[in-house]
Design an enzyme around this catalytic site. Structure first.
Site, PDB file in Angstrom:
ATOM      1  N   ASP A  62       0.834  -1.203   0.000  1.00 26.73           N
ATOM      2  CA  ASP A  62       0.000   0.000   0.000  1.00 26.73           C
ATOM      3  C   ASP A  62       0.868   1.253   0.000  1.00 26.73           C
ATOM      4  O   ASP A  62       0.686   2.150  -0.807  1.00 26.73           O
ATOM      5  CB  ASP A  62      -0.950   0.004   1.211  1.00 26.73           C
ATOM      6  CG  ASP A  62      -0.235  -0.279   2.533  1.00 26.73           C
ATOM      7  OD1 ASP A  62       0.978  -0.549   2.545  1.00 26.73           O
ATOM      8  OD2 ASP A  62      -0.915  -0.222   3.584  1.00 26.73           O
ATOM      9  N   ASP A  78       7.027   4.012   3.526  1.00 23.51           N
ATOM     10  CA  ASP A  78       7.353   5.179   4.343  1.00 23.51           C
ATOM     11  C   ASP A  78       8.874   5.160   4.526  1.00 23.51           C
ATOM     12  O   ASP A  78       9.616   5.615   3.664  1.00 23.51           O
ATOM     13  CB  ASP A  78       6.554   5.039   5.645  1.00 23.51           C
ATOM     14  CG  ASP A  78       6.597   6.279   6.520  1.00 23.51           C
ATOM     15  OD1 ASP A  78       7.490   7.113   6.340  1.00 23.51           O
ATOM     16  OD2 ASP A  78       5.742   6.413   7.414  1.00 23.51           O
ATOM     17  N   PHE A 115       0.336  11.784   7.351  1.00 18.87           N
ATOM     18  CA  PHE A 115      -0.409  10.548   7.615  1.00 18.87           C
ATOM     19  C   PHE A 115      -1.646  10.490   6.733  1.00 18.87           C
ATOM     20  O   PHE A 115      -2.436  11.433   6.677  1.00 18.87           O
ATOM     21  CB  PHE A 115      -0.795  10.481   9.093  1.00 18.87           C
ATOM     22  CG  PHE A 115      -1.317   9.140   9.482  1.00 18.87           C
ATOM     23  CD1 PHE A 115      -0.461   8.075   9.692  1.00 18.87           C
ATOM     24  CD2 PHE A 115      -2.687   8.937   9.615  1.00 18.87           C
ATOM     25  CE1 PHE A 115      -0.950   6.824  10.029  1.00 18.87           C
ATOM     26  CE2 PHE A 115      -3.187   7.688   9.959  1.00 18.87           C
ATOM     27  CZ  PHE A 115      -2.314   6.625  10.161  1.00 18.87           C
ATOM     28  N   ARG A 156      -9.986   1.797   6.363  1.00 22.51           N
ATOM     29  CA  ARG A 156      -9.497   0.929   5.278  1.00 22.51           C
ATOM     30  C   ARG A 156     -10.501   0.778   4.142  1.00 22.51           C
ATOM     31  O   ARG A 156     -10.120   0.525   3.000  1.00 22.51           O
ATOM     32  CB  ARG A 156      -9.188  -0.477   5.813  1.00 22.51           C
ATOM     33  CG  ARG A 156      -8.034  -0.537   6.803  1.00 22.51           C
ATOM     34  CD  ARG A 156      -7.610  -1.994   6.994  1.00 22.51           C
ATOM     35  NE  ARG A 156      -6.762  -2.206   8.149  1.00 22.51           N
ATOM     36  CZ  ARG A 156      -5.439  -1.991   8.179  1.00 22.51           C
ATOM     37  NH1 ARG A 156      -4.820  -1.542   7.112  1.00 22.51           N
ATOM     38  NH2 ARG A 156      -4.752  -2.227   9.278  1.00 22.51           N
TER      39      ARG A 156
HETATM   40  P1  IMP Z   1       7.677   1.657   6.609  1.00 21.57           P
HETATM   41  O1  IMP Z   1       8.176   0.341   7.141  1.00 21.57           O
HETATM   42  O2  IMP Z   1       8.138   2.833   7.424  1.00 21.57           O
HETATM   43  O3  IMP Z   1       7.959   1.850   5.136  1.00 21.57           O
HETATM   44  O4  IMP Z   1       6.114   1.683   6.827  1.00 21.57           O
HETATM   45  C1  IMP Z   1       5.283   0.966   6.039  1.00 21.57           C
HETATM   46  C2  IMP Z   1       4.000   0.599   6.749  1.00 21.57           C
HETATM   47  O5  IMP Z   1       3.586   1.557   7.723  1.00 21.57           O
HETATM   48  C3  IMP Z   1       2.898   0.567   5.723  1.00 21.57           C
HETATM   49  O6  IMP Z   1       2.796  -0.708   5.130  1.00 21.57           O
HETATM   50  C4  IMP Z   1       1.689   0.975   6.514  1.00 21.57           C
HETATM   51  O7  IMP Z   1       1.117  -0.191   7.098  1.00 21.57           O
HETATM   52  C5  IMP Z   1       2.221   1.878   7.598  1.00 21.57           C
HETATM   53  N1  IMP Z   1       2.086   3.296   7.226  1.00 21.57           N
HETATM   54  C6  IMP Z   1       3.075   4.139   6.863  1.00 21.57           C
HETATM   55  N2  IMP Z   1       2.603   5.364   6.592  1.00 21.57           N
HETATM   56  C7  IMP Z   1       1.262   5.304   6.810  1.00 21.57           C
HETATM   57  C8  IMP Z   1       0.195   6.280   6.690  1.00 21.57           C
HETATM   58  O8  IMP Z   1       0.369   7.464   6.328  1.00 21.57           O
HETATM   59  N3  IMP Z   1      -1.058   5.829   6.977  1.00 21.57           N
HETATM   60  C9  IMP Z   1      -1.314   4.547   7.375  1.00 21.57           C
HETATM   61  N4  IMP Z   1      -0.349   3.607   7.476  1.00 21.57           N
HETATM   62  C10 IMP Z   1       0.937   3.987   7.207  1.00 21.57           C
HETATM   63 MG    MG Z   2       1.440  -2.128   4.779  1.00 17.93          MG
END
Ligand code: IMP
Ligand code: MG
Length: 178
Positions: free
Chosen positions: A103, A106, A155, A168
């Site tokens: 999805d 980040d 966010f 969701r």
């Molecule tokens: P990362 O490991 O920092 O890349 O984060 C990835 C995961 O964090 C995603 O698969 C989401 O589940 C969650 N996530 C990151 N940013 C958001 C956001 O803005 N809204 C909701 N979920 C997020």
């Molecule tokens: Mg995810």
């Protein structure tokens, strides 16, 4: 509906369902060309990617396999922080082209963990399709083959993404109001 409320927070309309659908189609078009001769298994990352995966996959026009994984309980720690265990792989990935469906990316920590665990199944190659990328936050050099929208580090919810489990099911993507 340009504003919505989830629990204690207000969110504003950010990316409409129509724009999302057009972008998902554009990603599918590229995959249909790039990978049509490969032995492909798509792997959606639950929970967040369920809606993107569902829309993307029905636009894929060659024979593929589909599976879903989840990052579950902590395995331990590494130099990049905590490592979560990837669960749900029941198919052989050996010599296949894996396309991870995410999805949002980040920091990229989740993706790095997923890729390193999937490599243990000896796929031929691993591609990544992510609907959203927080480009200013993402610091890894993992190749992102298909990216839908590059967004600011705010966010967001909707289209699979949640705030404390809510949001969701929304068709549009919303961003946290000031
Ligand atoms: P990362 O490991 O920092 O890349 O984060 C990835 C995961 O964090 C995603 O698969 C989401 O589940 C969650 N996530 C990151 N940013 C958001 C956001 O803005 N809204 C909701 N979920 C997020
Ligand atoms: Mg995810």
């Amino acid at each position: 509906m340009s504003k919505i409320t989830l629990l204690d927070k207000e969110f504003s309309l950010f990316i409409t369902a129509d724009k999302i659908q057009a972008e998902v189609q554009a990603i599918a078009d590229r995959i249909n060309i790039d990978l049509k001769d490969e032995d492909v298994i798509f792997i959606g990352v639950l929970n967040g990617a369920f809606m993107f995966a569902s829309d993307l996959l029905r636009k894929i026009n060659f024979n593929v396999q589909v599976s879903f994984v989840k990052l579950a309980s902590y395995l331990g720690t590494s130099n990049n922080g905590k490592v979560k265990r990837l669960i749900g792989i029941n198919e052989s990935l050996k010599d296949k082209t894996v396309v991870i469906i995410e999805d949002i990316i980040d920091t990229g920590n989740s993706l790095e963990s997923i890729i390193s665990q999937l490599k243990g199944f000896r796929p031929r190659q691993i591609f990544v399709a992510a609907l959203l990328l927080k480009a200013d936050v993402y610091t890894r050099d993992l190749k992102l083959n298909y990216v839908g929208f590059r967004i600011p580090p705010d966010f967001v919810v909707g289209y699979g993404l949640d705030y404390q489990g809510f949001g969701r099911n929304l068709r549009n993507i919303y961003t946290l109001s000031e």
